[in-house]
Design a protein around this motif. Structure first.
Motif, PDB file in Angstrom:
ATOM      1  N   TYR A   4     -25.326 -92.650 -70.118  1.00 36.07           N
ATOM      2  CA  TYR A   4     -26.290 -91.724 -69.410  1.00 36.07           C
ATOM      3  C   TYR A   4     -25.926 -91.290 -67.891  1.00 36.07           C
ATOM      4  O   TYR A   4     -24.959 -92.201 -67.224  1.00 36.07           O
ATOM      5  N   CYS A   5     -26.008 -90.138 -67.389  1.00 36.79           N
ATOM      6  CA  CYS A   5     -25.447 -89.649 -66.328  1.00 36.79           C
ATOM      7  C   CYS A   5     -26.112 -90.633 -65.228  1.00 36.79           C
ATOM      8  O   CYS A   5     -27.118 -91.144 -64.983  1.00 36.79           O
ATOM      9  N   ALA A   6     -25.206 -91.004 -64.187  1.00 35.72           N
ATOM     10  CA  ALA A   6     -25.708 -92.117 -63.081  1.00 35.72           C
ATOM     11  C   ALA A   6     -26.525 -91.311 -62.124  1.00 35.72           C
ATOM     12  O   ALA A   6     -26.897 -91.877 -61.119  1.00 35.72           O
ATOM     13  N   PHE A   7     -26.694 -89.967 -62.214  1.00 29.70           N
ATOM     14  CA  PHE A   7     -27.435 -89.276 -61.263  1.00 29.70           C
ATOM     15  C   PHE A   7     -28.775 -88.738 -61.587  1.00 29.70           C
ATOM     16  O   PHE A   7     -29.460 -88.756 -60.954  1.00 29.70           O
ATOM     17  N   ALA A  12     -25.135 -88.568 -71.226  1.00 29.37           N
ATOM     18  CA  ALA A  12     -23.716 -88.020 -70.957  1.00 29.37           C
ATOM     19  C   ALA A  12     -22.873 -87.961 -72.082  1.00 29.37           C
ATOM     20  O   ALA A  12     -23.044 -89.116 -73.032  1.00 29.37           O
ATOM     21  N   GLU A  13     -21.988 -87.235 -72.160  1.00 29.35           N
ATOM     22  CA  GLU A  13     -21.061 -87.077 -73.395  1.00 29.35           C
ATOM     23  C   GLU A  13     -19.447 -87.493 -72.974  1.00 29.35           C
ATOM     24  O   GLU A  13     -18.996 -87.607 -71.910  1.00 29.35           O
ATOM     25  N   GLY A  14     -18.744 -87.824 -74.053  1.00 26.94           N
ATOM     26  CA  GLY A  14     -17.552 -88.038 -73.895  1.00 26.94           C
ATOM     27  C   GLY A  14     -17.050 -89.377 -72.965  1.00 26.94           C
ATOM     28  O   GLY A  14     -16.114 -89.758 -72.596  1.00 26.94           O
ATOM     29  N   GLY A  15     -17.981 -90.260 -73.098  1.00 21.01           N
ATOM     30  CA  GLY A  15     -17.728 -91.461 -72.189  1.00 21.01           C
ATOM     31  C   GLY A  15     -17.961 -91.636 -70.715  1.00 21.01           C
ATOM     32  O   GLY A  15     -17.568 -92.434 -70.133  1.00 21.01           O
ATOM     33  N   GLN A  16     -18.127 -90.379 -70.112  1.00 19.75           N
ATOM     34  CA  GLN A  16     -18.188 -89.939 -68.843  1.00 19.75           C
ATOM     35  C   GLN A  16     -19.632 -90.619 -68.367  1.00 19.75           C
ATOM     36  O   GLN A  16     -20.642 -91.000 -68.867  1.00 19.75           O
ATOM     37  N   SER A  17     -19.528 -90.754 -66.953  1.00 18.99           N
ATOM     38  CA  SER A  17     -20.729 -91.466 -66.338  1.00 18.99           C
ATOM     39  C   SER A  17     -21.521 -90.152 -65.584  1.00 18.99           C
ATOM     40  O   SER A  17     -22.346 -90.772 -64.782  1.00 18.99           O
ATOM     41  N   TRP A  18     -21.244 -89.006 -66.051  1.00 21.66           N
ATOM     42  CA  TRP A  18     -21.997 -88.009 -65.394  1.00 21.66           C
ATOM     43  C   TRP A  18     -22.172 -87.018 -66.134  1.00 21.66           C
ATOM     44  O   TRP A  18     -21.442 -86.648 -67.413  1.00 21.66           O
ATOM     45  N   CYS A  19     -23.161 -85.997 -66.244  1.00 20.95           N
ATOM     46  CA  CYS A  19     -23.428 -84.778 -66.987  1.00 20.95           C
ATOM     47  C   CYS A  19     -22.691 -83.659 -66.197  1.00 20.95           C
ATOM     48  O   CYS A  19     -22.386 -83.725 -64.897  1.00 20.95           O
ATOM     49  N   PRO A  20     -22.353 -82.468 -67.223  1.00 18.00           N
ATOM     50  CA  PRO A  20     -21.625 -81.336 -66.591  1.00 18.00           C
ATOM     51  C   PRO A  20     -22.363 -80.861 -65.255  1.00 18.00           C
ATOM     52  O   PRO A  20     -21.854 -80.350 -64.236  1.00 18.00           O
ATOM     53  N   ASP A  21     -23.705 -80.639 -65.288  1.00 16.04           N
ATOM     54  CA  ASP A  21     -24.279 -80.392 -64.299  1.00 16.04           C
ATOM     55  C   ASP A  21     -24.072 -80.956 -63.001  1.00 16.04           C
ATOM     56  O   ASP A  21     -24.023 -80.257 -62.064  1.00 16.04           O
ATOM     57  N   CYS A  22     -24.458 -82.207 -63.044  1.00 12.45           N
ATOM     58  CA  CYS A  22     -24.161 -83.082 -61.762  1.00 12.45           C
ATOM     59  C   CYS A  22     -22.705 -83.046 -61.333  1.00 12.45           C
ATOM     60  O   CYS A  22     -22.806 -83.222 -60.092  1.00 12.45           O
ATOM     61  N   ALA A  24     -20.550 -80.562 -61.686  1.00 12.32           N
ATOM     62  CA  ALA A  24     -20.269 -79.284 -60.891  1.00 12.32           C
ATOM     63  C   ALA A  24     -21.155 -79.220 -59.371  1.00 12.32           C
ATOM     64  O   ALA A  24     -20.801 -78.645 -58.747  1.00 12.32           O
ATOM     65  N   ASP A  25     -22.182 -80.041 -59.615  1.00 14.76           N
ATOM     66  CA  ASP A  25     -22.945 -79.964 -58.203  1.00 14.76           C
ATOM     67  C   ASP A  25     -22.573 -80.928 -57.205  1.00 14.76           C
ATOM     68  O   ASP A  25     -23.238 -81.034 -56.276  1.00 14.76           O
ATOM     69  N   GLU A  73     -22.372 -86.755 -48.532  1.00 20.39           N
ATOM     70  CA  GLU A  73     -23.473 -86.086 -48.479  1.00 20.39           C
ATOM     71  C   GLU A  73     -24.436 -86.294 -49.464  1.00 20.39           C
ATOM     72  O   GLU A  73     -23.877 -86.895 -50.650  1.00 20.39           O
ATOM     73  N   SER A  74     -25.511 -86.145 -49.730  1.00 21.04           N
ATOM     74  CA  SER A  74     -26.593 -86.057 -50.850  1.00 21.04           C
ATOM     75  C   SER A  74     -26.141 -87.345 -51.747  1.00 21.04           C
ATOM     76  O   SER A  74     -26.455 -88.479 -51.230  1.00 21.04           O
ATOM     77  N   ARG A  75     -26.306 -86.926 -53.069  1.00 20.13           N
ATOM     78  CA  ARG A  75     -26.106 -87.955 -54.057  1.00 20.13           C
ATOM     79  C   ARG A  75     -24.835 -88.907 -53.876  1.00 20.13           C
ATOM     80  O   ARG A  75     -25.035 -90.034 -54.290  1.00 20.13           O
TER      81      ARG A  75
END
Length: 225
Positions: A4-7, A12-22, A24-25, A73-75
């Protein structure tokens, strides 16, 4: 949670710790000063001129380049605080993964990694040396050896100090007690004014390094210092 996305906690796909939207942001530190990673005005991004800030043009730091992929900054701020102050191992792993995901924009990293030595008292309070942990994980992923520097004196916290006071506070605070290869990388978690990394870079130069790349996860824009 793994998968799941850490943010935002979506899957989350492909073993990543984030989703594409997060991803990119994220507050990416594109177009930063090549010497100290200070975020530069948008007008400088994409130009053919050397990307150096006014401070580095007046006083060149000891490192020959810097790679700090994100702004503090931010997240990103929340992620770093979870890692440093709550000793959250997943937050630390996400930091490493984000740094590796931005390697395409990094300068040459040299033949070894050297982390900023932690304060002994702070390390005892936290139960671990967060910069040493980050350095070991990053070096292992890049198949680079780790060389240990020594903090020769305890220094007061840098929090609340202005730029000049920070530089004085860490002046000659580190030493490397062995000969270094020509090119090395020094590591910290957050670069604020760059005073700590500059001091460590000088110690590396004294130990024989000719090219020193300063690496950190996030850079605090000077407007916030």
């Amino acid at each position: 949670m793994p998968g799941y996305c850490a943010f935002c906690s979506v899957a989350a796909e492909g073993g990543q710790s984030w989703c594409p939207d997060c991803f990119a942001d994220m507050p990416w530190n594109h177009g930063a000063c090549e010497l100290c990673a200070e975020p530069l005005p948008t007008a400088h991004v994409g130009t053919l001129r050397p990307r150096q800030c006014g401070r580095c043009l007046k006083r060149r730091p000891a490192q020959t380049s810097s790679w700090v992929p994100l702004r503090y900054e931010s997240r990103v701020t929340r992620l770093v605080q979870r890692y440093k102050f709550a000793a959250d191992p997943r937050a630390g792993e996400v930091l490493v993964q984000l740094m590796l995901a931005s390697l395409d924009h990094a300068p040459e990293l040299g033949a070894a990694m050297i982390g900023v030595p932690g304060q002994h008292e702070r390390t005892r309070e936290c139960g671990f040396d967060h910069t040493a942990w980050l350095t070991r994980r990053l070096a292992a992923r890049l198949a680079l050896p780790v060389i240990v520097a020594e903090r020769v004196r305890e220094t007061p916290s840098q929090r609340g100090l202005d730029r000049l006071s920070r530089r004085r506070n860490v002046k000659r605070a580190f030493v490397v007690n062995r000969s270094l290869p020509a090119a090395v990388t020094i590591v910290d978690d957050v670069m604020t004014t760059g005073a700590t990394l500059d001091s460590l870079a000088k110690a590396c130069r004294d130990a024989g390094a000719e090219r020193v790349t300063a690496v950190a996860f996030a850079r605090t824009p000077s407007a916030r210092i």
